[in-house]
Design a protein around this motif. Structure first.
Motif, short mmCIF file in Angstrom:
data_model
loop_
_atom_site.label_atom_id
_atom_site.label_comp_id
_atom_site.label_asym_id
_atom_site.label_seq_id
_atom_site.Cartn_x
_atom_site.Cartn_y
_atom_site.Cartn_z
N ASP A 73 -7.03 2.35 2.24
CA ASP A 73 -6.49 3.93 2.23
C ASP A 73 -7.58 4.54 2.87
OD1 ASP A 73 -3.94 2.81 1.26
OD2 ASP A 73 -4.48 3.70 -1.04
N GLU A 74 -8.82 4.23 2.62
CA GLU A 74 -9.87 4.98 3.04
C GLU A 74 -10.01 5.15 4.62
OE1 GLU A 74 -10.38 2.63 0.28
OE2 GLU A 74 -11.01 4.18 -0.86
N MET A 130 0.90 -1.21 0.42
CA MET A 130 -0.30 0.14 0.43
C MET A 130 0.99 1.13 -0.33
SD MET A 130 -3.23 -0.80 2.05
CE MET A 130 -1.77 -2.02 3.47
N ALA A 131 0.69 2.33 -0.81
CA ALA A 131 0.99 3.08 -1.11
C ALA A 131 1.54 4.21 0.71
CB ALA A 131 0.24 4.41 -1.83
N TYR A 132 0.97 3.74 1.82
CA TYR A 132 1.27 5.12 2.87
C TYR A 132 2.23 3.89 3.54
CZ TYR A 132 -2.56 2.01 5.15
OH TYR A 132 -2.76 0.79 5.03
N ILE A 133 2.91 3.02 2.91
CA ILE A 133 3.62 2.68 4.06
C ILE A 133 4.98 2.42 3.81
CG2 ILE A 133 5.05 0.51 4.32
CD1 ILE A 133 2.01 0.50 5.11
N GLU A 134 6.09 3.48 4.70
CA GLU A 134 6.91 4.38 4.14
C GLU A 134 7.79 3.17 4.65
OE1 GLU A 134 7.67 7.63 3.78
OE2 GLU A 134 5.67 8.20 3.82
N PRO A 135 9.27 2.95 4.14
CA PRO A 135 10.51 2.19 4.28
C PRO A 135 10.97 2.80 5.82
CG PRO A 135 10.94 3.83 2.59
CD PRO A 135 9.57 3.72 2.45
N ALA A 136 11.56 1.39 6.48
CA ALA A 136 11.90 1.98 7.87
C ALA A 136 13.06 2.33 7.47
CB ALA A 136 12.63 0.19 8.24
N PRO A 137 13.11 3.14 8.25
CA PRO A 137 14.02 4.20 8.94
C PRO A 137 15.62 3.98 9.19
CG PRO A 137 12.89 4.55 10.68
CD PRO A 137 12.29 4.03 9.92
N ILE A 138 16.52 4.19 8.73
CA ILE A 138 17.56 3.88 9.38
C ILE A 138 18.42 3.92 10.34
CG2 ILE A 138 20.39 3.43 8.44
CD1 ILE A 138 19.03 3.98 5.67
N LYS A 139 17.97 5.42 10.92
CA LYS A 139 18.72 6.34 11.73
C LYS A 139 17.95 6.06 12.91
CE LYS A 139 16.24 10.36 11.51
NZ LYS A 139 15.08 10.90 12.65
N ASP A 140 18.54 5.54 14.56
CA ASP A 140 17.40 5.15 16.31
C ASP A 140 17.05 6.69 15.65
OD1 ASP A 140 17.11 3.77 17.35
OD2 ASP A 140 18.17 3.95 19.09
N LYS A 141 15.28 6.60 15.56
CA LYS A 141 14.61 7.37 16.13
C LYS A 141 14.33 8.37 18.25
CE LYS A 141 11.22 7.83 13.17
NZ LYS A 141 12.04 8.55 11.54
#
Ligand code: NAD
Length: 425
Positions: A34-35, A1-12
């Motif tokens: 999505d709705e 689905m379009a809204y899934i962002e790839p996992a970030p590399i930096k530690d949040k």
């Protein structure tokens, strides 16, 4: 689905962003459309007001007050009011969403909300705080209501401020309305059992998890970070259930005793020592407060502040079970390593939901015009916490995901299903 962002590399370092990352994973696992995703992502209502207050020096100062209702799909919004210098709409939005998931996971009929006023209560007199709280209440008079949005204390506010809120709201309505707010003093309709409720829920979920992991409480060791309301109650109740609490900590440092710390003594010492453990003789002080995370124990209870288990220290954790008393103590990027190590986590939105559960009981009692005994409050909140744990555990097996993602799945599924039945325009 379009809204899934790839996992970030930096530690949040931002626990609220960490929360959204988990929400996204759970939404994907559930196959949320999505709705519905956009309905659940966006707050239902956001109100910003200017509050001119006459300060003690006679000058008028204007404060910004915020209330966000993230969702009222399951019922009236529920969430605290924060008085702090760094209150910001983005944070209030995220905290309101957090409340939606927490209420849904324990299956209480509330949506999520949060409020805040940008101010520094430490630098204000009692009179200034009272005028600010009353002005904020009046400005939000159409937002709040026992069937609409029920505030509670958060950072910088407590029973005293909730009493002013209840009084101001009641005056405006010409009748006493104590169900408009929870966390009130007992004499104004506060609930027995509220003080210990969050720590008690931590105890119940820790014991339920230990049963799954086949850890015998009478042979188990435990460390608790934070010795305030949540940490000290969790430590005391876990000790009563047979666990040996070998280390506790607070802002003054971490304390260790391999034979087990006498928690009653530690609480007594803290109460007589300005609320801190500095100088406590029932244990030796560790050279660094962070050493507590590295101890070889069965159970670790972070119950202090957010973002204390991160990529930086997660490798050193040896506990078999983490029960999150605090909100957001584990960063998103630590999750993966925790899962690889096979550590079970009872996540914050489940483990510390005993507090909002007993707030719900306060509202129920106010509406009934009746007071429950502490025994009834405890019995009912224990049952809710145990049922919520079992529900999340089953979801974790069904979807083959860690308990944290399972908790979000349970919560999102409940809100999404309710939304679909209720329908929109
Ligand atoms: P509290 O202010 O009563 O206690 C906080 C404790 O943490 C104190 O002992 C303090 O000395 C200690 N502390 C602060 N910074 C620390 C640090 N860096 N290292 C070690 N200890 C530190 O707060 P509380 O009400 O017990 O809340 C603790 C956490 O639980 C917060 O994340 C809060 O949002 C969450 N929570 C509380 C409730 C509730 O009902 N009180 C409900 C849900 C979640």
């Amino acid at each position: 689905m379009a809204y899934i962002e790839p996992a970030p590399i930096k530690d949040k370092e931002n626990p609220l962003e960490s929360m959204m990352e988990r929400f996204n994973i759970a939404a994907e696992k559930l196959g949320l459309s999505d709705e519905v995703y956009s309905v659940l992502k966006n707050p239902a209502k956001q109100v910003i007001v200017s509050l001119p207050i006459t300060m003690d020096n006679g000058k008028i100062k204007v404060f910004e007050g915020i209330r966000v209702v993230h969702s009222n799909i399951l019922g009236p919004a529920k969430g605290g009011i924060r008085f702090a210098p760094d209150v910001h709409i983005d944070e209030v939005r995220a905290l309101a969403a957090w409340m939606t998931w927490k209420c849904a996971v324990v299956d209480i009929p509330y949506g999520g909300g949060k409020g805040g006023v940008r101010c520094n209560p430490r630098e204000m007199s009692k009179g200034e705080i009272e005028r600010l709280m009353r002005a904020y209440t009046l400005a939000m008079i159409d937002v709040f209501g026992p069937d609409k949005d029920i505030p509670a204390p958060d950072m910088g506010t407590g029973p005293r401020e909730m009493a002013w809120l209840m009084d101001e709201y009641s005056k405006a309505h010409g009748t006493t309305v104590n169900a408009v707010v929870t966390g009130k003093p007992l004499v104004l309709g506060g609930s027995l059992g509220r003080t210990e409720a969050t720590g008690r829920g931590v105890m119940v979920s820790a014991l339920a998890a230990m049963e799954k992991l086949k850890i015998n409480p009478f042979q188990a060791t435990c460390v608790v970070q934070g010795f305030g309301n949540v940490g000290s109650w969790a430590a005391q109740l876990l000790e009563e259930r047979g666990l040996k609490i070998v280390s506790i900590s607070d802002i003054s440092g971490a304390y260790y005793n391999s034979n087990g710390i006498n928690i009653q003594e530690a609480i007594k010492f803290r109460n007589e020592n300005n609320g801190i453990l500095e100088g406590f003789h029932g244990a030796e002080k560790l050279s660094s407060a962070n050493e507590l995370f590295e101890l070889e124990v069965d159970v670790l209870v972070p119950a202090a502040v957010e973002d204390v288990i991160t990529k930086k220290n997660v490798d050193k954790i040896k506990a078999k079970l983490i029960v999150e008393g605090a909100n957001g103590p584990t960063s998103f990027n630590a999750d993966k390593i925790i899962n690889e190590k096979g550590i079970m986590v009872v996540p914050d939105i489940l483990a510390n939901a005993g507090g909002v559960t007993v707030s719900y009981f306060e509202w129920v009692q106010n509406r009934l015009g009746y007071k429950w005994t502490a025994e009834r409050v405890n019995r009912r909140s224990d049952r809710i916490m145990k049922e919520a744990f079992d529900h999340v555990y089953h979801a974790s097996v069904k979807y083959n995901v860690p308990m944290r993602i399972a908790a979000y799945i349970v919560a999102i599924d409940k809100v999404a299903q309710t939304y679909q039945y209720r329908g929109g325009y």
